[in-house]
Enzyme design. Structure first.
Site, PDB file in Angstrom:
ATOM      1  N   LYS A  78     -27.098 -30.878  16.133  1.00  0.00           N
ATOM      2  CA  LYS A  78     -27.014 -31.616  14.870  1.00  0.00           C
ATOM      3  C   LYS A  78     -27.450 -33.072  15.043  1.00  0.00           C
ATOM      4  CE  LYS A  78     -22.107 -32.964  14.983  1.00  0.00           C
ATOM      5  NZ  LYS A  78     -20.840 -32.931  14.216  1.00  0.00           N
ATOM      6  N   ARG A 146     -10.454 -40.650  16.953  1.00  0.00           N
ATOM      7  CA  ARG A 146     -10.074 -40.233  15.603  1.00  0.00           C
ATOM      8  C   ARG A 146      -8.712 -39.530  15.595  1.00  0.00           C
ATOM      9  NH1 ARG A 146     -15.533 -37.481  13.538  1.00  0.00           N
ATOM     10  NH2 ARG A 146     -16.029 -37.406  15.773  1.00  0.00           N
TER      11      ARG A 146
END
Length: 297
Positions: A78, A146
């Site tokens: 990606k 995160r």
């Protein structure tokens, strides 16, 4: 022969590349990892790369490959631009891991008014469409960063790629995979793309047993659609292809960042190129050009 494998220095990239090195070792092919710091790792902006945001994570590695400093470049697919550089080949596409996104919450609940952290326009748009009663907060950093911000209460939930969690061996307590109907993945999500020099026949032959044909077909369909639309990971474009009974099934959509507008299609075709062409045509007929013009920098 010892193959030099170029990879980003991030924990995820190193884990991915170690997996490839282990697979090569099982084939009797020796290899060594060559960590490379990319522009993205140094915090450069998308304007620093001719390829935009995607180029930030791959350009230095591809340059090292072209210059003969490494023999293979391992990327999260990606992160790859829609087309390979001249003289560079996508030598191998191994079997795809899960392409899905995962919603990770702090306590297993996502109440109205909860704050969901993500920096991806694609994810933001689909969260808004799926749960218009939650709030979005820009959240950057690696997976560990995160998750730490989630635990610290900066946000109530984060959206992460299932494949990244799997490759890092991280199993959050409150994690729910999101179906393609809820969250169309990014083009190439879950795939690895292993590049070599186009004329390096020895290296390409050595890694050929790692090829997974159905994963390559799916990736080719998604990348071809991305190329046709001029999109990338900086745009709210989702695309997921899979081979079913010899046919290529492709679901794709583009969104405005707040999720108010959507162009979505679901096509079935005989080849990756045909699926991408059909999807492009249908998305443009549904207003994709107008949507993408509104979000392009």
């Amino acid at each position: 022969m010892t193959l030099r494998i170029g990879t980003r220095r991030s924990a995820l990239a190193m884990a991915q590349s170690r997996g490839i090195a282990d697979a090569l070792d099982a084939l009797g092919v020796r290899s060594e990892l060559v960590p490379i710091v990319t522009s993205g790792d140094r915090g450069a902006s998308a304007t620093a790369s001719p390829a935009g945001l995607k180029g930030l994570w791959v350009e230095e590695i591809v340059r090292a490959l072209r210059d003969g400093e490494i023999d293979l470049a391992v990327h999260s697919a990606k992160d790859l631009p829609a087309e390979d550089d001249e003289g560079i080949a996508l030598a191998v596409v191994p079997e795809r891991a899960s392409p899905l996104d995962v919603l990770v919450t702090r306590d297993g609940d996502l109440a109205a008014g909860a704050v969901v952290g993500t920096s991806s326009l694609r994810r933001q748009a689909q969260v808004f469409r799926w749960r218009p009663d939650v709030l979005l907060k820009d959240l950057r950093g690696n997976v560990d960063t995160r998750l730490r911000k989630l635990a610290d209460g900066d946000v109530d939930a984060v959206v992460l790629a299932a494949a990244g969690l799997l490759r890092l061996g991280i199993v959050p307590e409150h994690a729910a995979p999101m179906s393609v109907a809820e969250m169309i993945p990014a083009p190439g999500q879950g795939c690895l793309g292993i590049q070599s020099r186009e004329d390096d026949d020895a290296t390409r032959s050595a890694v050929a047993p790692l090829e997974h044909p159905r994963s390559r077909v799916a990736l080719e369909a998604e990348r071809d659609l991305m190329r046709r639309l001029g999109g990338g990971c900086a745009l709210p474009l989702g695309a997921f292809a899979e081979v079913r009974e010899g046919r290529v099934h492709l679901v794709a959509a583009v969104f405005t960042p707040e999720g108010a507008r959507e162009a979505r299609t679901d096509v079935d075709a005989a080849s990756a190129a045909e699926a991408a062409e059909l999807a492009e045509r249908e998305l443009r007929n549904l207003g994709a050009d107008e949507i993408l013009r509104a979000v392009r920098p």
